[in-house]
Design a protein around this motif. Structure first.
Motif, PDB file in Angstrom:
ATOM      1  N   GLU A   1      13.542  -2.686   0.966  1.00 32.25           N
ATOM      2  CA  GLU A   1      12.852  -3.811   1.384  1.00 32.25           C
ATOM      3  C   GLU A   1      13.239  -5.070   2.177  1.00 32.25           C
ATOM      4  N   ARG A   2      14.498  -5.453   1.632  1.00 28.92           N
ATOM      5  CA  ARG A   2      15.158  -6.575   2.155  1.00 28.92           C
ATOM      6  C   ARG A   2      15.601  -6.424   3.551  1.00 28.92           C
TER       7      ARG A   2
ATOM      8  N   LEU B   1      12.692  -8.254  -3.806  1.00 29.92           N
ATOM      9  CA  LEU B   1      12.673  -7.230  -2.942  1.00 29.92           C
ATOM     10  C   LEU B   1      13.658  -6.297  -3.257  1.00 29.92           C
ATOM     11  N   THR B   2      13.461  -5.210  -3.089  1.00 28.55           N
ATOM     12  CA  THR B   2      14.783  -4.200  -3.381  1.00 28.55           C
ATOM     13  C   THR B   2      15.775  -4.311  -2.024  1.00 28.55           C
TER      14      THR B   2
ATOM     15  N   ALA C   1      14.294  -4.084   5.416  1.00 23.61           N
ATOM     16  CA  ALA C   1      13.147  -3.880   6.137  1.00 23.61           C
ATOM     17  C   ALA C   1      12.476  -5.156   6.819  1.00 23.61           C
ATOM     18  N   ARG C   2      12.618  -6.178   5.829  1.00 24.37           N
ATOM     19  CA  ARG C   2      12.261  -7.595   6.116  1.00 24.37           C
ATOM     20  C   ARG C   2      13.202  -7.956   7.344  1.00 24.37           C
TER      21      ARG C   2
ATOM     22  N   ALA D   1       9.099  -0.504   3.988  1.00 25.74           N
ATOM     23  CA  ALA D   1      10.008   0.289   3.210  1.00 25.74           C
ATOM     24  C   ALA D   1       9.402   1.623   2.512  1.00 25.74           C
ATOM     25  N   ARG D   2       7.892   1.432   2.466  1.00 28.07           N
ATOM     26  CA  ARG D   2       7.360   2.755   2.115  1.00 28.07           C
ATOM     27  C   ARG D   2       6.602   3.666   3.020  1.00 28.07           C
TER      28      ARG D   2
ATOM     29  N   ALA E   1       7.142  -6.428   4.280  1.00 30.50           N
ATOM     30  CA  ALA E   1       8.526  -5.623   4.102  1.00 30.50           C
ATOM     31  C   ALA E   1       8.299  -4.457   3.322  1.00 30.50           C
ATOM     32  N   ARG E   2       7.477  -4.836   2.139  1.00 31.92           N
ATOM     33  CA  ARG E   2       7.235  -3.628   0.801  1.00 31.92           C
ATOM     34  C   ARG E   2       6.653  -2.554   1.440  1.00 31.92           C
TER      35      ARG E   2
ATOM     36  N   ALA F   1       0.299  -5.715  -1.817  1.00 33.87           N
ATOM     37  CA  ALA F   1       1.823  -6.239  -1.750  1.00 33.87           C
ATOM     38  C   ALA F   1       2.062  -7.815  -2.007  1.00 33.87           C
TER      39      ALA F   1
END
Length: 311
Positions: A296-297, A292-293, A299-300, A234-235, A230-231, A285
């Motif tokens: 990122e959440r 998680l931002t 994205a997860r 998100a990028r 997810a990290r 990662a």
């Protein structure tokens, strides 16, 4: 099936009776497979856990069509692991005396590791020409599990083939039903290659016709791998570069297998460097312990929505 003796204070089969049962049921061993008559129908969610070759075994079991690999047996006769054997046999001794056990077979219990251990022990004592169609019940024997028979620290290096001619001893021409069986098996193979790069294991390129894919069995538990992915997502870094797209993932034998769509005009070798780079990003990662931002959440959650479970 033979009755199992009750577990007292001494470990049975090397397992502490007070520890969780290796079948993954969540019960203590003494209350599960270590109990008198122990549970035999419990599905082992991660059958190859504890073996360095776990990820390769999952790949060979689930999606590699034609491959063989030497099994790192601790003792006894050397045995070759095969993805598929004629008639989906569990084991056979080829005409030249080479023993094989099949990995892509129907299982008779919830623990494929135990079934493979039975087939392995059969192959070590069988004679040339013998065939084991299926792995039967224990019949009073207790071979343990694959983890008991193999060197747990040893990797396996599969040898991939574009057909199944290795079913026959070298110099032998197939005839009759054998030739027909080979022809049918060969026709079903999708071109597959192992991606070979530093830090990249159990990653396979496959040409599915309209597009190509990379399937990569990851060794990390899902609860650790998914946040790391997810990290990167998100990028915008969860890909293999130009000509690739993260497609989703599936679960197999307790591990997660991410899948990427690839430009099929590019050769499998061209994805080695991108896979190595992605592997390094994943490791970085995975090492992060930051919460998680929000992005990122999200994205997860998106990654979870693109998961399926095979086994």
């Amino acid at each position: 099936m033979a009755k199992r003796t009750a577990v007292k204070d001494a470990p049975k089969d090397g397992i502490n009776p007070k520890q969780p049962c290796p079948c993954g049921s969540g019960k203590r061993y003494k209350a599960c497979h270590g109990a008198p008559g122990g549970a035999t129908d419990v599905i082992v969610s991660r059958p190859f856990e504890g073996l360095a070759a776990e990820c390769e075994l999952i790949a060979l079991r689930e999606f590699v069509p034609s491959a063989v690999a030497k099994l790192p047996v601790k003792d006894g006769r050397e045995v070759t692991l095969a993805t598929v054997l004629p008639m989906a046999a569990a084991g056979l001794i080829r005409g030249d005396g080479v023993p094989f056990v099949g990995l892509q077979v129907q299982t008779r219990s919830g623990d494929i590791s135990r079934d493979l251990a039975r087939a392995l022990q059969w192959a070590q004592r069988a004679e040339t020409g013998d065939v084991l169609p299926v792995v039967g019940p224990d019949n009073g024997e207790n071979p343990g599990r694959l983890q008991d028979l193999l060197d747990p620290e040893a990797e396996i290096v599969p040898e991939l083939h574009s057909d199944f001619i290795w079913w026959m001893p070298e110099g032998t021409e197939p005839t009759g039903d054998v030739a027909l069986s080979l022809e049918r098996a060969n026709a079903a193979i999708l071109p597959t290659e192992r991606v070979d790069a530093p830090g990249v294991k159990a990653a396979y390129w496959v040409d599915a016709g309209d597009k190509a894919h990379l399937r990569w069995v990851r060794p990390e538990p899902e609860e650790k791998l998914l946040p790391a992915m997810a990290r990167l997502a998100a990028r915008g870094e969860l890909d293999l570069g130009e000509g690739s797209r993260y497609a989703g993932s599936f679960r197999a034998h307790g591990l997660l297998v991410p899948v990427w769509d690839l430009d099929r005009e590019m050769h499998a070798r061209e994805w080695a460097d991108p896979a190595e780079a992605l592997g390094k990003r994943l490791l970085e990662a995975l090492a992060s312990d930051e919460p998680l931002t929000d992005a990122e959440r999200r994205a997860r959650d998106g990654l979870r929505g693109r998961q399926i479970t095979l086994r």
